[in-house]
Motif scaffolding. Sequence first.
Motif, mmCIF file in Angstrom:
data_model
loop_
_atom_site.group_PDB
_atom_site.id
_atom_site.type_symbol
_atom_site.label_atom_id
_atom_site.label_comp_id
_atom_site.label_asym_id
_atom_site.label_seq_id
_atom_site.Cartn_x
_atom_site.Cartn_y
_atom_site.Cartn_z
ATOM 1 N N LYS A 152 86.454 47.509 58.647
ATOM 2 C CA LYS A 152 86.811 46.142 59.025
ATOM 3 C C LYS A 152 86.205 45.176 58.022
ATOM 4 N N ASP A 166 85.588 40.886 57.754
ATOM 5 C CA ASP A 166 85.701 39.540 58.322
ATOM 6 C C ASP A 166 85.504 38.514 57.216
ATOM 7 N N TYR A 169 85.058 34.482 56.340
ATOM 8 C CA TYR A 169 84.628 33.211 56.921
ATOM 9 C C TYR A 169 84.986 32.071 55.981
ATOM 10 N N LEU A 223 84.737 32.041 61.453
ATOM 11 C CA LEU A 223 85.566 33.210 61.199
ATOM 12 C C LEU A 223 86.997 32.760 60.943
ATOM 13 N N ARG A 245 90.443 38.446 59.900
ATOM 14 C CA ARG A 245 89.863 39.775 60.126
ATOM 15 C C ARG A 245 90.871 40.826 59.683
ATOM 16 N N GLN A 302 91.608 44.944 59.485
ATOM 17 C CA GLN A 302 91.195 46.239 60.014
ATOM 18 C C GLN A 302 91.987 47.335 59.317
#
Length: 101
Positions: A34, A36, A38, A44, A47, A49
């Motif tokens: 994963k 993330d 920002y 955030l 995202r 995956q």
Amino acid sequence: GKLVEIESLATPTTESSYGKILTWVSKADQRVEKVDYYDSNGKLWKRAQFTKYEKVGDKFWRARLVSVVNVQDKRKTQLIVQNVSLKEIEDDEVSLSALEE
């Protein structure tokens, strides 16, 4: 399995859209699970995956499905990888001009 978290921070001089990126990698086989992203305010933003991993060759794992969600506007993108090649390429094959052809 156990995950390692890697934090990447944008330097003040960079033109990155992201302020910070957190990446989770499985310790056992070094697969990215994963990521993330920002924004510059620390919220955030996106995202990603990585799933449906398959072993390519004798030691490389490649995700066949990458799902990206923009958590701020709820848009989603899915990338399905159909073919993976392990052939070596020369540096000039991945230049900007080569990619634009």
